[in-house]
Each structure stands twice: as structure tokens, then as C-alpha cells.
Design a protein around this motif. Structure first.
Motif, PDB file in Angstrom:
ATOM      1  N   ASN A 227       2.030   2.339  -5.230  1.00  0.00           N
ATOM      2  CA  ASN A 227       2.810   3.224  -4.358  1.00  0.00           C
ATOM      3  C   ASN A 227       2.132   3.404  -3.011  1.00  0.00           C
ATOM      4  O   ASN A 227       2.805   3.518  -1.977  1.00  0.00           O
TER       5      ASN A 227
ATOM      6  N   GLY B  29       4.665   1.806  -1.026  1.00  0.00           N
ATOM      7  CA  GLY B  29       5.642   2.887  -0.958  1.00  0.00           C
ATOM      8  C   GLY B  29       5.823   3.450   0.441  1.00  0.00           C
ATOM      9  O   GLY B  29       6.685   4.279   0.673  1.00  0.00           O
TER      10      GLY B  29
ATOM     11  N   GLY C 234       5.785  12.196  -1.842  1.00  0.00           N
ATOM     12  CA  GLY C 234       4.892  11.049  -1.657  1.00  0.00           C
ATOM     13  C   GLY C 234       3.819  11.346  -0.632  1.00  0.00           C
ATOM     14  O   GLY C 234       2.649  10.998  -0.800  1.00  0.00           O
TER      15      GLY C 234
ATOM     16  N   SER D 288       0.675   8.942  -1.290  1.00  0.00           N
ATOM     17  CA  SER D 288       1.035   7.635  -1.843  1.00  0.00           C
ATOM     18  C   SER D 288       2.307   7.059  -1.270  1.00  0.00           C
ATOM     19  O   SER D 288       2.693   5.953  -1.625  1.00  0.00           O
TER      20      SER D 288
ATOM     21  N   LYS E  95       6.417   6.748  -0.944  1.00  0.00           N
ATOM     22  CA  LYS E  95       7.495   6.858  -1.919  1.00  0.00           C
ATOM     23  C   LYS E  95       7.016   6.385  -3.296  1.00  0.00           C
ATOM     24  O   LYS E  95       6.304   5.384  -3.395  1.00  0.00           O
ATOM     25  N   SER E  96       7.395   7.086  -4.348  1.00  0.00           N
ATOM     26  CA  SER E  96       6.991   6.702  -5.701  1.00  0.00           C
ATOM     27  C   SER E  96       7.918   5.609  -6.224  1.00  0.00           C
ATOM     28  O   SER E  96       8.929   5.904  -6.870  1.00  0.00           O
TER      29      SER E  96
END
Length: 394
Positions: free
Chosen positions: A159, A163, A230, A235, A237-238
Motif C-alpha cells: 500500500n 497506494g 491511508g 500508506s 490508499k489501502s
């Protein structure tokens, strides 16, 4: 589970009993890990198919309901292998080498050549098996927690790498601007605290701001919430879900010789053993070495049969065993009989449920086929998300 053929009582009380309960509480995926079996038994191709279907029959006999859960075979879904390959591109080698069971298995299975890429990489394949279904929980015993933690780290790293949209910082700034000024400052304070200390309290407070915005901020969208969550975790977007270990009660039954129950040790009582076979195996079980003669007193705590009593018999029988064993009032064969009776009674519905599938193997194949197609629908969607995040959707 890795396909090892027919299941024994250790499998049932260590895992299957929990699976049967969980299928009524969650959406569950149970699969035959035949690729995992090849990481240590890559030369045993002749028995794999028989082992696979024997195991599935025991799952159903134990109470798994194909209408309530998804049962499938790992190797029928190449998406697992694709995700494994893509995750391998960004997973540090040291993460795999430090998995506790890696060195442990190398030590225990010295008779096998395990200096292979497949064996080193099996925890990452296991991570792919979990992540491809965006699982929230993985039912494991305490000794398997390290595998779930590795899976969480792999998801977090993925992620973090993929992500983040190319305009991530600008999107975050625009989304934060939708919040009231005080909430913006408070959210950023909690994000920094979580990033510096990993404080669960700071993470919960940051999540609270996002939940508040979902109902209080005009024009707020689910994508806004996912973006800020996120950002909170650092991180992006998951794309992949970080699973939690679901610690279930694990009862470890010894084998008939007092060591770990295993078919390879020749000390297992199989789930579908006939009553006469169960009687023979339990009667021949090792007992407290101090009871060399019928008149010698013993200690149930030092007797493998006592572990069966704790699972299979009631409190009144426990007291009878404690009193009779420590005073030599009962013999070992007398002590074993209630265990034999309880095991045989437990096995009756298993043998009945298994009979229909043993008589009609195609029915088992159909169950697995249907489960595989259900699993494929979920796996394909995850791979679409993964390819898109990695820029492979051209």
C-alpha cells in the motif's frame, strides 16, 4: 490446510472444530493448499490427488457446509501465483529469512532438500493466499501469529509503494480542506503522533475525525474517507487489507505414543477410523511409566490418555480417573474405556456424512468446482485492483 490425506483427531480439535463454528459467524474461505504441500514434498506427485479429496471429505464430514462457506483448491486459481509474484518484487529477502518456522522446518526436515526458492518463499505465498480475498481475520493458533504479522507487513509495504496516487499530496490537501480548521489541525496532530509512536489511541482519534466528517461534512465521499485513512496510516490508499490474527482455541491431542499426533509418526487416530481400530489404538496407548504393574499408583498428569479425558469426558469421570489412578484403584484399560466410547460416538456422524461422498466422488469434485468459481470471482477483482495500482492495467 496442506493436503496430507485423511484427517486425524488432532486436526479436528486443533482446527476443524473452530472452522465449523466460524462458518456460521463470518464469510469463510477454506482451501486445499496443494502448492504449499509442494514446497516440502515436491517429489510426491503420485498421491496428491487422493490426498486432496480425502481431506475435503473429512472437512465436510466434520461439518463444513459448502452452502455456508467456500471450499476450493489453491492450484486451480493462478491468481494466487500472480499475486505472489507481484508481491515478491517488493518484499525484502530478510523478511522471509527471519520467519521463525523457516529455520525450524529446515532443522526438523533434514531428510529433505529444502534449499529451494519455493520453500523460502512459502510465507509470501501464504500472504498472497490471504490478501487476495482481502481477509479481515485469519484463524490461527499462537504459533502461527508470525505468519499473519508478515502478511500485514507485506500489505502495508504494498500500500505504501502503490497506494499513493501520483497527485496524492494534492488530493490529501484538498480533502483536508473540506474539514473545519480545528478538525484539520487535530487530525494532523494525531497522524504525526501515530507515525512517530504507533499509538493505537492516536490512530483511533484520527479515525474518529474521518467518521465524524462522513456525517457532518457536506459533499464528503467514501473515497475522501479512504484517502485520509491511508494518509493517517502513512500508506496511501489501502489496495490490500491488513488482516488480524483471530486466535482460536487450539486443543493439542497427543498421539498414541505420547508425542505429537501425526500420520507420519504412525501414532494417529483418524477421524473415520472404524470402532474396532479406535479401540485397538487407544488400548495400546502409552500411559504413565510409573504404572508398570496394575497395583502401581500413577499420576494422570504424566499420562497421554489424560489429555483425551480432558477433551472427551465429563467432570465426574475426571474425578473417577484422578482417584482411581493415584490409588491404583483402576487399571489403565479401565481408564481408557470412557475415552474409547466417547471417540466412537463422536465419529458416528462423521462416517455417516462421509459415506455419501465416498460412494459418489463426483459430488466432492462438484463441491470443489463450485467453491473454486466463487473464490475466482473475488480473486479476479483483487487482481484488477492490484494491477491498476501497479500500473499494469494497460
Amino acid at each position: 490446510m496442506r493436503p496430507t490425506g485423511a484427517m486425524h483427531l488432532g486436526h479436528y480439535h486443533g482446527a476443524l472444530k473452530n472452522w465449523v463454528r466460524l462458518q456460521n459467524e463470518h464469510e469463510c474461505f477454506f482451501f486445499v493448499a496443494d502448492w504449499h504441500a509442494l514446497t516440502t514434498h515436491y517429489e510426491e506427485r503420485d498421491v496428491m490427488e487422493r490426498y486432496v479429496y480425502e481431506m475435503v471429505i473429512d472437512w465436510i464430514a466434520a461439518g463444513l457446509d459448502p452452502d455456508r462457506c467456500t471450499i476450493f483448491i489453491q492450484s486451480r486459481l493462478p491468481e494466487h501465483a500472480e499475486l505472489f509474484t507481484l508481491l515478491a518484487m517488493g518484499t525484502p529477502l530478510g523478511w522471509l529469512e527471519r520467519v521463525p518456522t523457516y529455520k525450524d522446518q529446515m532443522e526438523k526436515l533434514k531428510d529433505r532438500d529444502l534449499a529451494t526458492y519455493g520453500f523460502l518463499g512459502y510465507p509470501l505465498l501464504q500472504a498472497a493466499d490471504i490478501l487476495i480475498y482481502k481477509a479481515n481475520h485469519v484463524p490461527v493458533g499462537e504459533d502461527q501469529s508470525s505468519h499473519v504479522e508478515l502478511t500485514r507487513e507485506v500489505a502495508r509495504r504494498f500500500n505504501n509503494l502503490y497506494g499513493r496516487h501520483k497527485d496524492f499530496d494534492a488530493l490529501v490537501a484538498a480533502t483536508l480542506a473540506k474539514l473545519p480548521k480545528d478538525d484539520q489541525r487535530y487530525f494532523e496532530k494525531q497522524r504525526k503522533a501515530f507515525g512517530e509512536t504507533g499509538s493505537a489511541e492516536a490512530h483511533a482519534k484520527g479515525e474518529g475525525i474521518v467518521k465524524k466528517a462522513a456525517v457532518a461534512v457536506s459533499g464528503w465521499t467514501p473515497d475522501d474517507g479512504e484517502l485520509l485513512l491511508g494518509h493517517l496510516k502513512g500508506s496511501g490508499k489501502s489496495v490490500l487489507t491488513e488482516p488480524q490474527a483471530l486466535h482460536t482455541e487450539v486443543l493439542r491431542l497427543p498421539g498414541t505414543d505420547g508425542t505429537k499426533m501425526s500420520k507420519s509418526y504412525g501414532n494417529a487416530i483418524l477421524m473415520r477410523d472404524e470402532p474396532a481400530e479406535v479401540t485397538k489404538k487407544v488400548r495400546g496407548m502409552a500411559t504413565d511409566p510409573a504404572r508398570a504393574r496394575r497395583t502401581d499408583p500413577g499420576n494422570p498428569a504424566k499420562c497421554p490418555v489424560w489429555q483425551f479425558h480432558k477433551v472427551y469426558t465429563d467432570e465426574a469421570t475426571h474425578q473417577w480417573v484422578q482417584q482411581g489412578c493415584t490409588t491404583a484403584g483402576i487399571g489403565c484399560l479401565e481408564c481408557k474405556q470412557p475415552v474409547i466410547d466417547a471417540i466412537v460416538k463422536e465419529q458416528e456422524p462423521w462416517r455417516e456424512r462421509a459415506e455419501a461422498y465416498l460412494a459418489n466422488p463426483k459430488q466432492v469434485h462438484w463441491i470443489v468446482e463450485m467453491g473454486t468459481e466463487r473464490a475466482r470471482t473475488v480473486a479476479r477483482q483483487t487482481m484488477k485492483d492490484v494491477r491498476g495500482a501497479m500500473g499494469l492495467n494497460y
